[in-house]
Write a protein that holds these residues in place. Structure first.
Motif, short mmCIF file in Angstrom:
data_model
loop_
_atom_site.label_atom_id
_atom_site.label_comp_id
_atom_site.label_asym_id
_atom_site.label_seq_id
_atom_site.Cartn_x
_atom_site.Cartn_y
_atom_site.Cartn_z
N SER A 80 -84.22 7.10 2.02
CA SER A 80 -85.17 6.12 2.57
C SER A 80 -85.87 6.66 3.82
O SER A 80 -87.07 6.46 4.01
N ALA A 81 -85.11 7.37 4.66
CA ALA A 81 -85.70 7.96 5.86
C ALA A 81 -86.78 8.98 5.48
O ALA A 81 -87.86 9.01 6.08
N LEU A 82 -86.50 9.81 4.49
CA LEU A 82 -87.48 10.79 4.02
C LEU A 82 -88.70 10.08 3.41
O LEU A 82 -89.84 10.55 3.56
N MET A 83 -88.45 8.97 2.74
CA MET A 83 -89.55 8.20 2.15
C MET A 83 -90.50 7.70 3.22
O MET A 83 -91.73 7.85 3.10
N LEU A 162 -91.09 -6.44 -0.80
CA LEU A 162 -92.39 -7.02 -0.47
C LEU A 162 -92.96 -6.42 0.81
O LEU A 162 -94.18 -6.35 0.99
N MET A 163 -92.09 -5.96 1.70
CA MET A 163 -92.54 -5.38 2.96
C MET A 163 -92.91 -3.90 2.81
O MET A 163 -93.97 -3.46 3.26
N PHE A 164 -92.05 -3.13 2.17
CA PHE A 164 -92.21 -1.68 2.17
C PHE A 164 -93.28 -1.18 1.20
O PHE A 164 -94.05 -0.28 1.54
N LEU A 165 -93.31 -1.73 -0.01
CA LEU A 165 -94.23 -1.20 -1.01
C LEU A 165 -95.71 -1.34 -0.63
O LEU A 165 -96.51 -0.45 -0.95
N VAL A 170 -101.72 -1.03 3.56
CA VAL A 170 -102.07 -1.49 4.91
C VAL A 170 -102.63 -0.33 5.72
O VAL A 170 -103.59 -0.50 6.49
N LEU A 171 -102.06 0.85 5.52
CA LEU A 171 -102.51 2.05 6.23
C LEU A 171 -103.76 2.66 5.62
O LEU A 171 -104.26 3.67 6.11
N GLY A 172 -104.26 2.05 4.54
CA GLY A 172 -105.50 2.51 3.94
C GLY A 172 -105.37 3.72 3.06
O GLY A 172 -106.30 4.53 2.95
N SER A 173 -104.23 3.86 2.38
CA SER A 173 -103.99 5.06 1.57
C SER A 173 -103.41 4.71 0.21
O SER A 173 -102.44 3.96 0.11
N PHE A 174 -103.99 5.30 -0.83
CA PHE A 174 -103.38 5.22 -2.16
C PHE A 174 -102.35 6.35 -2.34
O PHE A 174 -101.33 6.16 -3.00
N TRP A 175 -102.61 7.51 -1.76
CA TRP A 175 -101.69 8.63 -1.89
C TRP A 175 -100.34 8.33 -1.24
O TRP A 175 -99.30 8.81 -1.70
N ALA A 181 -92.72 5.06 -3.91
CA ALA A 181 -92.34 4.70 -5.27
C ALA A 181 -90.86 4.91 -5.52
O ALA A 181 -90.29 4.35 -6.47
N ILE A 182 -90.20 5.71 -4.67
CA ILE A 182 -88.77 5.94 -4.85
C ILE A 182 -87.92 4.78 -4.31
O ILE A 182 -86.73 4.70 -4.61
N TYR A 183 -88.55 3.88 -3.54
CA TYR A 183 -87.76 2.83 -2.89
C TYR A 183 -87.07 1.90 -3.88
O TYR A 183 -85.88 1.59 -3.68
N PRO A 184 -87.75 1.41 -4.94
CA PRO A 184 -87.03 0.55 -5.88
C PRO A 184 -85.80 1.22 -6.48
O PRO A 184 -84.77 0.58 -6.69
#
Length: 221
Positions: A80-83, A162-165, A170-175, A181-184
């Protein structure tokens, strides 16, 4: 005073760290998404911290503790930290070089979803005084099966989804969505291990699992 000092130190360090991870790769302070994200992340965090410090210092102390005992959980925390590291930096670099353009309406929608998740997270904290950041069975702990815990067994993790994904949007990035995507997957691993720990050490948890069918998302899993 020791608890207050610890909370303030971690709060200030969090602002500095996240700000550095966003503004340095973007190489500018003229970054609307970063300022928006810092606002919706740390203003509610400050309010919740003040409320916990006044009404439930013991809960605040548990939320500040972050040393996992379970080896499986240590792995999840590391991933998670690396994510977060990769997601923030990649989103900022994306903004700097203009690789993707997120419409303003989508950025605002993502911010609203983030705040809904934060509200859900706050409600979980209100309902469960045993809510530690680490996976453990506490002395005197009992099973909570009312409110959100009557719908899913792990409403806090639903709130974090709901917060992380939406963060990269919010930061304006699709990349930036790629690392997140690894969070779930990380959450599923954490839940499976946590339920094993609770079933073995918390009286009544096995019965609670039979009563509340869904772990994370109602009618899905």
């Amino acid at each position: 005073m020791k608890l207050l000092a610890s909370a303030l130190t971690k709060f200030i360090f969090g602002i500095v760290l996240v700000g550095a991870l966003l503004f340095l790769p973007a190489w500018t302070f003229d970054y609307f998404g970063a300022w928006l994200f810092l606002g919706i992340l740390f203003i509610p965090m400050m309010i919740m911290g003040i409320v916990m410090f006044i009404k439930s210092p013991s809960l605040l102390e548990k939320r500040l503790a972050n040393k996992e005992k379970e080896s499986a959980q240590k792995g999840v925390v590391g991933v998670s930290a690396l994510m977060f590291l990769g997601g923030f930096i990649l989103s900022a670099i994306d903004f700097r070089y203009g690789w993707s353009r997120v419409p303003l309406w989508l950025t605002i929608t993502a911010a609203v979803i983030f705040l809904v998740g934060y509200a859900l997270y706050a409600e979980v904290l209100r309902e469960n005084a045993y809510l530690s950041r680490t996976v453990e069975v506490q002395e005197g702990q009992r099973v909570i099966d009312t409110g959100l815990y009557g719908a899913v067994r792990h409403p806090m993790y639903l709130a974090t989804l709901l917060m992380f994904l939406p963060m990269p949007l919010v930061l304006g990035s699709f990349w930036g969505l790629i690392p997140f995507a690894i969070y779930p997957v990380a959450i599923v691993i954490r839940i499976i291990n946590e339920e094993k720990v609770l079933s073995e050490g918390l009286d009544g948890y096995s019965e609670y699992r039979k009563k509340v069918k869904y772990r994370l998302i109602p009618f899905i899993w």
